[in-house]
Design an enzyme around this catalytic site. Structure first.
Site, PDB file in Angstrom:
ATOM      1  N   ASN A  94       0.849  -0.969   0.166  1.00  0.00           N
ATOM      2  CA  ASN A  94       0.065  -0.144   0.014  1.00  0.00           C
ATOM      3  C   ASN A  94       0.857   1.377   0.013  1.00  0.00           C
ATOM      4  OD1 ASN A  94      -2.001  -1.849   0.276  1.00  0.00           O
ATOM      5  ND2 ASN A  94      -2.280  -1.621   2.473  1.00  0.00           N
ATOM      6  N   HIS A 111       5.943  -0.562  -2.643  1.00  0.00           N
ATOM      7  CA  HIS A 111       5.345   0.055  -4.139  1.00  0.00           C
ATOM      8  C   HIS A 111       5.401   1.350  -3.675  1.00  0.00           C
ATOM      9  CE1 HIS A 111       2.918  -3.649  -5.096  1.00  0.00           C
ATOM     10  NE2 HIS A 111       4.253  -3.712  -5.527  1.00  0.00           N
ATOM     11  N   CYS A 141      17.600  19.185  -8.105  1.00  0.00           N
ATOM     12  CA  CYS A 141      18.299  19.413  -9.113  1.00  0.00           C
ATOM     13  C   CYS A 141      18.012  20.889 -10.051  1.00  0.00           C
ATOM     14  CB  CYS A 141      18.243  18.277 -10.172  1.00  0.00           C
ATOM     15  SG  CYS A 141      16.721  18.163 -10.875  1.00  0.00           S
ATOM     16  N   GLY A 178      -4.756  -9.242   3.305  1.00  0.00           N
ATOM     17  CA  GLY A 178      -5.754  -8.377   2.461  1.00  0.00           C
ATOM     18  C   GLY A 178      -4.911  -8.215   1.236  1.00  0.00           C
ATOM     19  N   ASN A 204      -7.795 -12.854   4.882  1.00  0.00           N
ATOM     20  CA  ASN A 204      -8.204 -12.154   3.616  1.00  0.00           C
ATOM     21  C   ASN A 204      -9.770 -12.433   3.870  1.00  0.00           C
ATOM     22  OD1 ASN A 204      -7.257 -10.489   1.536  1.00  0.00           O
ATOM     23  ND2 ASN A 204      -8.192 -12.257   0.119  1.00  0.00           N
ATOM     24  N   LEU A 205     -10.401 -11.472   3.102  1.00  0.00           N
ATOM     25  CA  LEU A 205     -11.950 -11.387   3.156  1.00  0.00           C
ATOM     26  C   LEU A 205     -12.389 -12.693   2.393  1.00  0.00           C
ATOM     27  CD1 LEU A 205     -14.295  -9.404   3.756  1.00  0.00           C
ATOM     28  CD2 LEU A 205     -14.185  -8.559   1.643  1.00  0.00           C
TER      29      LEU A 205
HETATM   30  P1  NAD Z   1      -6.244  -5.912  -4.305  1.00  0.00           P
HETATM   31  O1  NAD Z   1      -7.528  -5.057  -4.863  1.00  0.00           O
HETATM   32  O2  NAD Z   1      -5.922  -6.965  -5.742  1.00  0.00           O
HETATM   33  O3  NAD Z   1      -6.674  -7.167  -3.305  1.00  0.00           O
HETATM   34  C1  NAD Z   1      -7.466  -6.641  -2.203  1.00  0.00           C
HETATM   35  C2  NAD Z   1      -7.521  -8.037  -1.621  1.00  0.00           C
HETATM   36  O4  NAD Z   1      -8.082  -7.567  -0.107  1.00  0.00           O
HETATM   37  C3  NAD Z   1      -8.772  -8.777  -2.054  1.00  0.00           C
HETATM   38  O5  NAD Z   1      -8.350 -10.303  -2.057  1.00  0.00           O
HETATM   39  C4  NAD Z   1     -10.074  -8.521  -1.147  1.00  0.00           C
HETATM   40  O6  NAD Z   1     -10.831 -10.007  -1.252  1.00  0.00           O
HETATM   41  C5  NAD Z   1      -9.221  -8.239   0.084  1.00  0.00           C
HETATM   42  N1  NAD Z   1     -10.264  -7.651   1.190  1.00  0.00           N
HETATM   43  C6  NAD Z   1     -11.084  -6.561   0.699  1.00  0.00           C
HETATM   44  N2  NAD Z   1     -11.684  -5.857   1.671  1.00  0.00           N
HETATM   45  C7  NAD Z   1     -11.093  -6.694   2.800  1.00  0.00           C
HETATM   46  C8  NAD Z   1     -11.397  -6.608   3.901  1.00  0.00           C
HETATM   47  N3  NAD Z   1     -12.068  -5.533   4.952  1.00  0.00           N
HETATM   48  N4  NAD Z   1     -10.554  -7.446   4.906  1.00  0.00           N
HETATM   49  C9  NAD Z   1      -9.577  -8.135   4.539  1.00  0.00           C
HETATM   50  N5  NAD Z   1      -9.446  -8.367   3.138  1.00  0.00           N
HETATM   51  C10 NAD Z   1     -10.386  -7.262   2.105  1.00  0.00           C
HETATM   52  O7  NAD Z   1      -4.981  -5.150  -3.652  1.00  0.00           O
HETATM   53  P2  NAD Z   1      -3.606  -5.892  -3.529  1.00  0.00           P
HETATM   54  O8  NAD Z   1      -3.399  -7.131  -3.402  1.00  0.00           O
HETATM   55  O9  NAD Z   1      -2.998  -4.972  -2.606  1.00  0.00           O
HETATM   56  O10 NAD Z   1      -2.907  -5.572  -4.822  1.00  0.00           O
HETATM   57  C11 NAD Z   1      -1.709  -5.813  -5.104  1.00  0.00           C
HETATM   58  C12 NAD Z   1      -0.989  -4.290  -5.499  1.00  0.00           C
HETATM   59  O11 NAD Z   1      -0.869  -3.898  -6.624  1.00  0.00           O
HETATM   60  C13 NAD Z   1      -1.507  -3.206  -4.687  1.00  0.00           C
HETATM   61  O12 NAD Z   1      -1.444  -2.926  -3.326  1.00  0.00           O
HETATM   62  C14 NAD Z   1      -0.811  -1.888  -5.289  1.00  0.00           C
HETATM   63  O13 NAD Z   1       0.415  -1.633  -4.735  1.00  0.00           O
HETATM   64  C15 NAD Z   1      -0.589  -2.676  -6.761  1.00  0.00           C
HETATM   65  N6  NAD Z   1      -1.205  -2.046  -7.539  1.00  0.00           N
HETATM   66  C16 NAD Z   1      -0.609  -0.793  -7.833  1.00  0.00           C
HETATM   67  C17 NAD Z   1      -1.165   0.084  -8.759  1.00  0.00           C
HETATM   68  C18 NAD Z   1      -0.364   1.764  -8.783  1.00  0.00           C
HETATM   69  O14 NAD Z   1      -1.173   2.424  -8.807  1.00  0.00           O
HETATM   70  N7  NAD Z   1       0.708   1.626  -8.960  1.00  0.00           N
HETATM   71  C19 NAD Z   1      -2.114  -0.243  -9.625  1.00  0.00           C
HETATM   72  C20 NAD Z   1      -2.853  -1.536  -9.441  1.00  0.00           C
HETATM   73  C21 NAD Z   1      -2.249  -2.499  -8.463  1.00  0.00           C
HETATM   74 ZN    ZN Z   2      15.520  16.480  -9.619  1.00  0.00          ZN
END
Ligand code: NAD
Ligand code: ZN
Length: 238
Positions: A94, A111, A141, A178, A204-205
Site C-alpha cells: 500500500n 510500492h 536539481c 488483505g 483475507n476477506l
Molecule cells: P487487490 O485489490 O488486488 O486485493 C485486495 C484484497 O483484499 C482482495 O483479495 C480482497 O478480497 C481483500 N479485501 C477486501 N476488503 C477486505 C477487508 N475488509 N478485509 C480483508 N481483506 C479484504 O489489492 P492488492 O493485493 O494490494 O494489489 C496488489 C498491489 O498492486 C496493490 O497494493 C498495489 O500496490 C498494486 N497496484 C498498484 C497500482 C499502482 O497504482 N501503481 C495499480 C494496481 C495495483
Molecule cells: Zn531533480
C-alpha cells in the site's frame, strides 16, 4: 517465544475498511481507470497531467482517512515483539501511511508512498502532501517537469527487495493480509516462504488467487480477523 520473527505482507484489503478502495474488487480503482493510462511509465509520458491529477485525487482521499483496528493491532504486535526481543517486519504494497499512523514502528513500502514526491530526472525524494503539477521544479536539481508521485508503476521494479528477501528468509512465520495474490513479486513471497520451510497463513476477506499455497487461512474482515489473531499471538507468547 513462538514465531520470534514474523514477516507480514499487507495489501489493499487492510485499508479497505478505512475507506480506501481496493484495486481489483468490483467498484475498485481499476474498474474505473485504465491501469496502463494511470499506473505505467508510458501512461505518465503520454499524459503527465492526467496521471498527476489521478494521484492528487488519491493523495487527497488518503489524507482524509484513519487507520482501522487491523493497522492498530499490527502496530501493537510489532511494538510488543520488539520489546520481547523478537521482530515483526511489516511489508506493505500500500502507498498509504495508515500502518505508521496506526502505531507501526517501521514499515517497508515496496510500492512506494503517495505522500512523497520523486524527481524523474535526479531521483530526489521529498515528503509532499500537496498537489503535484507538470510545471513544478525539483528542490534538488532545479529541473522542471519531472516531479512524480513516489509510487511504483507497472513495469517498474518494487523497492527494498534485498531487505525484503533477507527478512523473509530469516522469518519463522509468514502472514499475508488483505492482498489478492495477483501482483508479483509480492504474490510470490508465500512460495519463497514455503521453499524456506516457513509456515504461512493468509488473512483475507475471501480466498485469494494463491490461497492453496498457504498452510493456514482465516477469512473475514481485516478489522476483526487481525486483532483476534494478534490477541492470540500475544496470549500464546505470554
Ligand atoms: P487487490 O485489490 O488486488 O486485493 C485486495 C484484497 O483484499 C482482495 O483479495 C480482497 O478480497 C481483500 N479485501 C477486501 N476488503 C477486505 C477487508 N475488509 N478485509 C480483508 N481483506 C479484504 O489489492 P492488492 O493485493 O494490494 O494489489 C496488489 C498491489 O498492486 C496493490 O497494493 C498495489 O500496490 C498494486 N497496484 C498498484 C497500482 C499502482 O497504482 N501503481 C495499480 C494496481 C495495483
Ligand atoms: Zn531533480
Amino acid at each position: 517465544m513462538i514465531a520470534k520473527r514474523i514477516f507480514i505482507l499487507t495489501g489493499a484489503g487492510v485499508s479497505a475498511e478505512s475507506g480506501l478502495s481496493t484495486f481489483r474488487d468490483t467498484g475498485g480503482i481499476w474498474s474505473r481507470y485504465k491501469l496502463e493510462e494511470v499506473a505505467s511509465i508510458q501512461g505518465y509520458e503520454n499524459n503527465p497531467a492526467f496521471v498527476l491529477e489521478f494521484y492528487n485525487m488519491r493523495r487527497n482521499t488518503h489524507a482524509g482517512v484513519e487507520p482501522n483496528e487491523a493497522h492498530i493491532a499490527l502496530g501493537q504486535l510489532q511494538t510488543i515483539w520488539a520489546e520481547r526481543g523478537g521482530a515483526v517486519t511489516i511489508c506493505t504494497q500500500n502507498v498509504d501511511n495508515l500502518h505508521e499512523r496506526g502505531g507501526a514502528l517501521s514499515v517497508i513500502h515496496m510500492h512506494g508512498e503517495i505522500a512523497k514526491a520523486r524527481c524523474h530526472d535526479c531521483g530526489g525524494l521529498a515528503p509532499y502532501d500537496g498537489d503535484l503539477s507538470p510545471n513544478m521544479g525539483c528542490g534538488a536539481c532545479g529541473r522542471t517537469g519531472g516531479m512524480r508521485p513516489h509510487v511504483v508503476w507497472f513495469g517498474e521494479t518494487p523497492l527494498y527487495m534485498d531487505e525484503i528477501y533477507e527478512a523473509l528468509s530469516s522469518a519463522d512465520l509468514f502472514v499475508s493480509i488483505g492482498t489478492s495474490g495477483n501482483v508479483y513479486p509480492a504474490a510470490g513471497f508465500v512460495s519463497a516462504a514455503r521453499a524456506a520451510g516457513i509456515p504461512t497463513m493468509e488473512i483475507n476477506l475471501e480466498p485469494s488467487g494463491n490461497a492453496e499455497a498457504f498452510d493456514l487461512a482465516r477469512y473475514g474482515k481485516a478489522s476483526e480477523q487481525v486483532p483476534a489473531w494478534v490477541a492470540e499471538m500475544v496470549a500464546i507468547a505470554g
